[in-house]
Scaffold this active site. Structure first.
Site, short mmCIF file in Angstrom:
data_model
loop_
_atom_site.label_atom_id
_atom_site.label_comp_id
_atom_site.label_asym_id
_atom_site.label_seq_id
_atom_site.Cartn_x
_atom_site.Cartn_y
_atom_site.Cartn_z
N ASP A 1 0.81 -1.23 0.00
CA ASP A 1 0.00 0.00 0.00
C ASP A 1 0.84 1.27 0.00
OD1 ASP A 1 -2.28 -1.59 0.09
OD2 ASP A 1 -2.28 -1.62 2.28
N LYS B 1 1.94 2.14 -5.03
CA LYS B 1 2.48 1.56 -6.28
C LYS B 1 1.55 1.84 -7.46
CE LYS B 1 2.41 -2.48 -4.30
NZ LYS B 1 2.10 -2.08 -2.93
N GLY C 1 -4.52 -4.28 -3.82
CA GLY C 1 -5.49 -3.24 -4.16
C GLY C 1 -4.72 -2.00 -4.53
N HIS C 2 -4.73 -1.66 -5.81
CA HIS C 2 -3.94 -0.53 -6.29
C HIS C 2 -4.88 0.59 -6.74
CE1 HIS C 2 -0.43 -3.48 -7.26
NE2 HIS C 2 -0.73 -3.42 -5.99
N ARG D 1 2.79 -28.84 -6.42
CA ARG D 1 2.51 -29.38 -7.77
C ARG D 1 1.09 -29.96 -7.88
NH1 ARG D 1 7.81 -32.34 -6.76
NH2 ARG D 1 6.79 -32.06 -4.77
N GLN E 1 1.98 -6.00 -3.26
CA GLN E 1 2.47 -6.17 -1.88
C GLN E 1 3.77 -5.37 -1.68
OE1 GLN E 1 1.31 -9.42 -3.51
NE2 GLN E 1 -0.59 -8.55 -2.78
P1 GDP Z 1 -0.70 0.37 -3.53
O1 GDP Z 1 -1.31 -0.90 -3.06
O2 GDP Z 1 0.76 0.43 -3.26
O3 GDP Z 1 -1.02 0.68 -4.95
O4 GDP Z 1 -1.36 1.52 -2.65
P2 GDP Z 1 -2.93 1.70 -2.32
O5 GDP Z 1 -3.61 2.20 -3.53
O6 GDP Z 1 -3.46 0.47 -1.68
O7 GDP Z 1 -2.88 2.78 -1.18
C1 GDP Z 1 -2.31 4.04 -1.38
C2 GDP Z 1 -3.40 5.10 -1.11
O8 GDP Z 1 -2.79 6.37 -0.96
C3 GDP Z 1 -4.39 5.25 -2.25
O9 GDP Z 1 -5.64 5.59 -1.71
C4 GDP Z 1 -3.82 6.41 -3.06
O10 GDP Z 1 -4.81 7.12 -3.79
C5 GDP Z 1 -3.26 7.27 -1.97
N1 GDP Z 1 -2.07 8.05 -2.34
C6 GDP Z 1 -1.06 7.71 -3.19
N2 GDP Z 1 -0.09 8.65 -3.17
C7 GDP Z 1 -0.50 9.58 -2.29
C8 GDP Z 1 0.10 10.80 -1.80
O11 GDP Z 1 1.19 11.18 -2.17
N3 GDP Z 1 -0.61 11.50 -0.87
C9 GDP Z 1 -1.83 11.10 -0.41
N4 GDP Z 1 -2.44 11.85 0.50
N5 GDP Z 1 -2.41 9.97 -0.85
C10 GDP Z 1 -1.75 9.22 -1.76
P1 IMO Z 2 -0.88 -4.13 -2.26
O1 IMO Z 2 -0.45 -4.69 -3.59
C1 IMO Z 2 -0.93 -4.54 2.08
C2 IMO Z 2 -0.99 -8.61 3.72
C3 IMO Z 2 -2.25 -9.02 4.44
C4 IMO Z 2 -1.67 -9.95 5.48
C5 IMO Z 2 -0.57 -10.66 4.71
C6 IMO Z 2 -0.96 -12.03 4.17
O2 IMO Z 2 -2.17 -3.42 -2.27
O3 IMO Z 2 0.24 -3.38 -1.62
P2 IMO Z 2 -2.49 -12.77 2.11
O4 IMO Z 2 -3.95 -12.55 1.87
O5 IMO Z 2 -1.60 -12.23 1.06
O6 IMO Z 2 -2.18 -14.19 2.43
O7 IMO Z 2 -2.20 -11.94 3.48
O8 IMO Z 2 -0.23 -9.81 3.63
N1 IMO Z 2 -1.19 -8.10 2.34
C7 IMO Z 2 -1.13 -6.82 2.00
N2 IMO Z 2 -0.96 -5.70 2.75
N3 IMO Z 2 -1.02 -4.42 0.75
C8 IMO Z 2 -1.17 -5.52 -0.02
O9 IMO Z 2 -1.16 -5.45 -1.38
C9 IMO Z 2 -1.26 -6.78 0.59
N4 IMO Z 2 -1.42 -8.05 0.13
C10 IMO Z 2 -1.36 -8.84 1.21
O10 IMO Z 2 -2.89 -7.91 5.01
O11 IMO Z 2 -1.07 -9.21 6.51
MG MG Z 3 -2.87 -1.56 -1.85
#
Ligand code: GDP
Ligand code: IMO
Ligand code: MG
Length: 451
Positions: free
Chosen positions: A13, A16, A40-41, A142, A223
């Protein structure tokens, strides 16, 4: 060497999605290499927000070939829902290619994920309950069902029968649950097969050919480094390799194909799920970070744990991924603080650790050693040049750069594309507001093609 990698440098999170979307503009192909719909991106384009779980963020650009690599585990129901959702918003999925070697998440994987967590009780990991761990376990055992199996009903059925014989025995005898039916799963998955078949390919070859032809390829991580099965905070990790090695095993390219490796890191740290987190702030500071950063999981909606930036872990991410640069996100969130702490080491039983301790117990029990830096308080969410940042914010970024030993190549100050400080000349397109989405009148950038 035209490959660029974007991967998470912390516990996921990190932003990315935003950084991938930003860089995808000048790419020809974007490939996901690990994870599944535990990811979740988020991508914000103008007033539109997209939350992508399996689909690489490149899908938002019509000129890009989007690849789901063999290292990804695919729940076909979720993928098709995501494709339908995108198509209903005017985004074509015609350029999506799915690796024939990727593994499928099956209904029983979800059941075993749930059972696994329940049986661990208070020692549970806090997984996303998406069946990810059991799907990768079957792959290693496997016993996995692959995307290519969808193309041959006879093989699919034969493999499913073998697999369900084992799974159902455990489910019914050890856990008193109902068995899964071969026929039901077969019918369900053959319907998915019909829709997915046109997208299934040898994506390793596809990426290879793109690189050979001098096209630009972006590898999108899911992740983060500390969730890596080998290099993360085991067992509180996911079951794949979100680190650099995962690019190679998860897409079928080699190290010489990669030029840039960008680690995305928040200016602080968050974590969803359980496990050690030395700089966690279970107090007003953490609450403020969570509120300003809207720190709720994109996939599960869970509240993210928040804490100060940990330079020991960031340096570790630089090392194990061989990062060439950092994209520092959410710097705007730190504007809330008069003083900002950064962890520069851990102390445990009188000893100071400047690297990730070799024993997990030390990491669990260590005391973070902080440096305190000046805060800035100003709203920086509209700053687009590094020189225009308040002096304290500039110092903070320089501190990160110096500590990490690699340049901070991008600074993100908000969720939108425009809220980014980058070297503008590197980008093909000015970062004006507004979606860069599929439109009838869209002219692809040089070298791109319309579908
Ligand atoms: P990812 O899993 O690495 O793609 O990240 P997520 O999308 O799960 O979480 C990042 C959150 O931060 C999202 O809601 C983005 O819209 C938000 N975000 C990304 N960059 C910034 C930033 O520079 N500032 C703020 N306030 N929010 C950001
Ligand atoms: P993105 O791509 C944050 C965490 C889960 C849990 C651990 C194992 O959005 O950055 P799993 O369901 O993979 O077996 O859970 O990994 N986890 C993440 N935390 N961002 C993610 O993806 C994650 N994908 C898995 O919360 O702690
Ligand atoms: Mg995410």
């Amino acid at each position: 060497m035209a490959g660029t990698v974007i991967l998470g440098a912390q516990w996921g999170d990190e932003g990315k999605g935003k950084i991938t979307d930003l860089m995808a503009d000048r790419m020809d192909l974007v490939a996901r290499f690990a994870g599944g719909n535990n990811a979740g991106h988020t991508v914000v384009c103008g007033d539109d927000e997209f939350k992508l779980h399996l689909m690489p963020c490149g899908i938002l650009y019509p000129h890009i070939t989007t690849v789901i690599g063999n290292g990804v585990v695919i729940n076909p129901r979720v993928l098709l829902e995501e494709m339908d959702g995108l198509q209903s918003r005017g985004i074509s999925c015609a350029n999506l290619k799915i690796s024939c070697n990727a593994h499928l998440v099956m209904p029983y994987h979800l059941a075993f994920d749930q059972i696994g967590e329940q049986s661990l009780g208070s020692a549970k990991l806090g997984t996303t309950h998406r069946g990810i761990g059991p799907a990768y376990a079957d792959k290693a055992d496997r016993m996995g069902m692959r995307v290519q199996d969808l193309l041959d009903e006879k093989i699919f059925k034969a493999k499913l029968e073998v697999s369900l014989e084992r799974k159902n025995a455990v489910l019914t005898k050890a856990f008193g649950q109902d068995p899964f039916s071969v026929e039901e799963i077969l019918t369900e998955y053959m319907a998915y097969a019909e829709r997915l078949a046109p997208h299934i390919e040898d994506t390793s070859l596809l990426i290879h050919d793109a690189l050979r032809d001098g096209r630009k390829v972006l590898f999108e991580g899911a992740q983060g480094t500390l969730l890596d099965l080998d290099h993360g905070t085991y067992p509180f990790v996911t079951s794949s390799s979100p680190t650099i090695g995962g690019v190679f095993t998860g897409t079928g390219v080699g190290p010489r194909d990669i030029e840039k490796i960008i680690g995305v890191a928040k200016a602080y740290v968050t974590r969803v799920g359980y496990g050690p987190f030395p700089t966690e702030q279970e107090n007003e500071i953490g609450e403020t970070m969570g509120a300003r950063g809207v720190e709720f999981g994109t996939t599960t909606g869970r509240k993210r744990r928040c804490g100060w930036l940990d330079m020991v872990l960031l340096r570790y991410a630089v090392r194990v991924n061989s990062l060439t640069g950092i994209a520092l996100t959410k710097l705007d969130v730190l504007s809330a603080f008069d003083r900002i702490k950064v962890c520069v080491g851990y102390s445990f039983q009188g000893k100071i650790f400047h690297e990730l301790p070799p024993h997990q117990t030390i990491f669990h029990k260590c005391e973070p050693q902080y440096l305190e830096l000046a805060g800035w308080n100003d709203d920086i969410s509209e700053v687009t040049e590094r020189d225009d940042l308040p002096e304290a914010a500039r110092r903070y970024v320089e501190f990160v750069e110096q500590g990490a030993g690699v340049p901070v190549e991008m600074i993100s100050v908000g969720p939108k594309r425009t809220q980014t400080i980058i070297k503008r000349e590197e980008y093909r397109r000015p970062l004006e507001e507004g979606p860069y989405l599929y439109r009838e009148d869209f002219e692809p950038p040089a070298g791109g093609v319309r579908d």
